[in-house]
Design a protein around this motif. Structure first.
Motif, PDB file in Angstrom:
ATOM      1  N   VAL A 140      28.744  47.875 186.332  1.00 37.69           N
ATOM      2  CA  VAL A 140      27.611  47.062 185.741  1.00 37.69           C
ATOM      3  C   VAL A 140      26.333  48.134 185.671  1.00 37.69           C
ATOM      4  O   VAL A 140      26.084  48.800 186.580  1.00 37.69           O
ATOM      5  N   VAL A 185      21.283  37.535 194.178  1.00 35.87           N
ATOM      6  CA  VAL A 185      21.900  38.781 193.716  1.00 35.87           C
ATOM      7  C   VAL A 185      21.539  39.974 194.838  1.00 35.87           C
ATOM      8  O   VAL A 185      20.298  39.661 195.433  1.00 35.87           O
ATOM      9  N   THR A 226      26.012  38.992 194.248  1.00 37.77           N
ATOM     10  CA  THR A 226      26.581  40.082 193.331  1.00 37.77           C
ATOM     11  C   THR A 226      25.595  41.234 193.711  1.00 37.77           C
ATOM     12  O   THR A 226      24.417  40.952 193.939  1.00 37.77           O
ATOM     13  N   LEU A 264      20.676  39.660 184.006  1.00 38.09           N
ATOM     14  CA  LEU A 264      21.244  38.795 185.213  1.00 38.09           C
ATOM     15  C   LEU A 264      21.760  37.609 184.747  1.00 38.09           C
ATOM     16  O   LEU A 264      22.854  37.315 185.770  1.00 38.09           O
ATOM     17  N   ARG A 266      23.682  44.713 192.770  1.00 39.72           N
ATOM     18  CA  ARG A 266      23.153  45.184 191.344  1.00 39.72           C
ATOM     19  C   ARG A 266      22.159  46.315 191.849  1.00 39.72           C
ATOM     20  O   ARG A 266      21.420  46.189 192.936  1.00 39.72           O
ATOM     21  N   ASP A 285      29.929  51.123 189.537  1.00 39.76           N
ATOM     22  CA  ASP A 285      29.647  49.793 190.044  1.00 39.76           C
ATOM     23  C   ASP A 285      30.395  48.905 188.715  1.00 39.76           C
ATOM     24  O   ASP A 285      30.391  47.426 189.004  1.00 39.76           O
ATOM     25  N   PRO A 288      22.763  49.803 186.159  1.00 37.76           N
ATOM     26  CA  PRO A 288      21.604  49.443 187.035  1.00 37.76           C
ATOM     27  C   PRO A 288      20.323  49.063 186.319  1.00 37.76           C
ATOM     28  O   PRO A 288      20.341  49.152 184.983  1.00 37.76           O
TER      29      PRO A 288
END
Lengths: 274, 274
Positions: free
Chosen positions: B65, B33, B4, A104, B6, B63, B67
């Motif tokens: 990004v 997050v 952000t 992160l 996630r 996304d 997971p």
């Protein structure tokens, strides 16, 4: 050969629930060991850590083998102290936090009690769910069935109440439950109050012999508890579920957690973890 | 700056409870997050693992990004498949089992559903505890108070019922609860049925304003819900606890889990983990 004995300590600066869950999941994988566990919650100062270390060290001396410690402590100084105990020391944060931090690109908060701590909003929603489950237990009230996320149906003593309460307390799900009486089962129709709620229904059955034993404790020697009666009710309930396309589970070999998980999966209910 | 986002997946061959507990404890340590989590329970075949991997990979593409995945799967082939997903993959068994195996000089069983799976004896004991809590909720029955492990006392709406049910369902503790009425609070005496149970008592209080809000929802505009009334009851309850050396907690800033942990610690009750 008798099981070897091993002491296990769950240590946390809050409730210890995470440490217990983690440790139990791992230790139940080992047969032939008699694990004797003790939880130390609220270990949040150096002084308390010192007492716990003394306890663990004493156990190690007494047993001649070092104990296993599962820890979830966010305070670095407390964790450092605990690590000095004569034990196999496994800490959730030590193990995983560096990986998550790197992923992160953030530092962790070192804040205790976040997973099982207070949250006014969360508290209110689970209490609402619990009150709903209590009010709508065993068909007691039909007032707000339209607010239910799910309505469990089954013959008496198949596990409706524990499942409803677990869904409420653990996941904030609004679960009502409704008994299938002998009359409902004879007519082969859904009870009237449930007709509008058909899409919310979830059925339970269990093993006839086991159900008979459970009912026997309540009303020994009764027709209600007889194997003839339980067999009949379970057979009719299964027919009813099939006729009205009600999804159902056999709770005989399932824990309350597993039944709840099946219900949530089937009904597409969002899981809240408290 | 907005949080952000996630995606987080909890994957298990059984309920997913351990994966959720582990993951939530870690992720609640990161601020800023917006974690969006989804649980995949009962992932116990290669086919199901493939579907989950496809879902995770899709989320990663969507996304931009990868997971985060928390897994507790005992089947090696399933775990190997899951590892191929485009995600940060953390598995409880992968991480800790080698350490425990070495410590115990034993191999693990690779058996699923042991931590939250069925156990007839365990099932019966928690159902007994739950029925006890329901029968002895709010002073409804005094029949078997001598069988209680603990008797929670408090003015109305301070958290007696959720704590009792949680103690029963989660820890198999026999918890009764008894309301302190205005009359009890005026006389400054313990309610008669509780006099023989003094050693089992545990008191709760909460914040007067919050209690007033909670009661207001039940009976809007009533004397019962007024801040004068809640302040008076809480003051008198505290006096009563002190007079009779009843240990007590302020539940205002505590979760049900935390109150239950305090009660068990104070009363030296063995914790069962289900």
């Amino acid at each position: 050969m008798p099981d070897t004995r091993r002491r296990v300590f769950f240590v946390s600066d809050r409730t210890g629930i995470t440490a217990e869950t983690l440790g139990n999941s791992l230790l139940t994988q080992f047969d032939g060991v008699d694990f004797q566990s003790l939880t130390f919650p609220f270990v949040n100062t150096d002084d308390k850590a010192n007492s716990v270390v003394a306890y663990i060290d004493h156990a190690a001396r007494e047993d001649g083998v070092r104990p296993i410690v599962f820890s979830t402590t966010v305070t670095d100084s407390v964790r450092q102290k605990l690590k000095q105990a004569n034990a196999l020391f496994m800490d959730l944060f030590d193990t995983f936090i560096p990986t998550v931090e790197e992923e992160l690109q953030l530092s962790w908060a070192h804040a205790s009690g976040r997973a099982h701590g207070p949250s006014t909003k969360r508290y209110a929603s689970r209490i609402d769910a619990m009150n709903f489950a209590l009010e709508h237990d065993d068909g007691q009230s039909l007032r707000k069935l339209d607010k239910a996320d799910v309505v469990l149906i089954a013959p008496s003593r198949c596990g409706k109440t524990p499942t409803s309460l677990y869904l409420a307390l653990q996941h904030g799900v609004f679960a009502a439950n409704y008994p299938l009486t002998e009359e409902d089962l004879e007519t082969g129709q859904l009870p009237k109050p449930l007709k509008d709620q058909q899409h919310k229904l979830y059925g339970l059955i269990t093993d006839a012999t086991r159900l008979s034993q459970i009912r026997e404790e309540r009303r020994p020697g009764s027709k209600y508890a007889s194997i003839q009666q339980t067999s009949y009710e379970l057979r009719q309930a299964t027919k009813l579920y099939k006729k009205f396309s009600v999804p159902y589970s056999d709770s005989t070999n399932m824990s309350v957690e597993e039944i709840a998980t099946m219900v949530m999966q089937e009904k597409n209910l969002r899981r809240h973890s408290f």
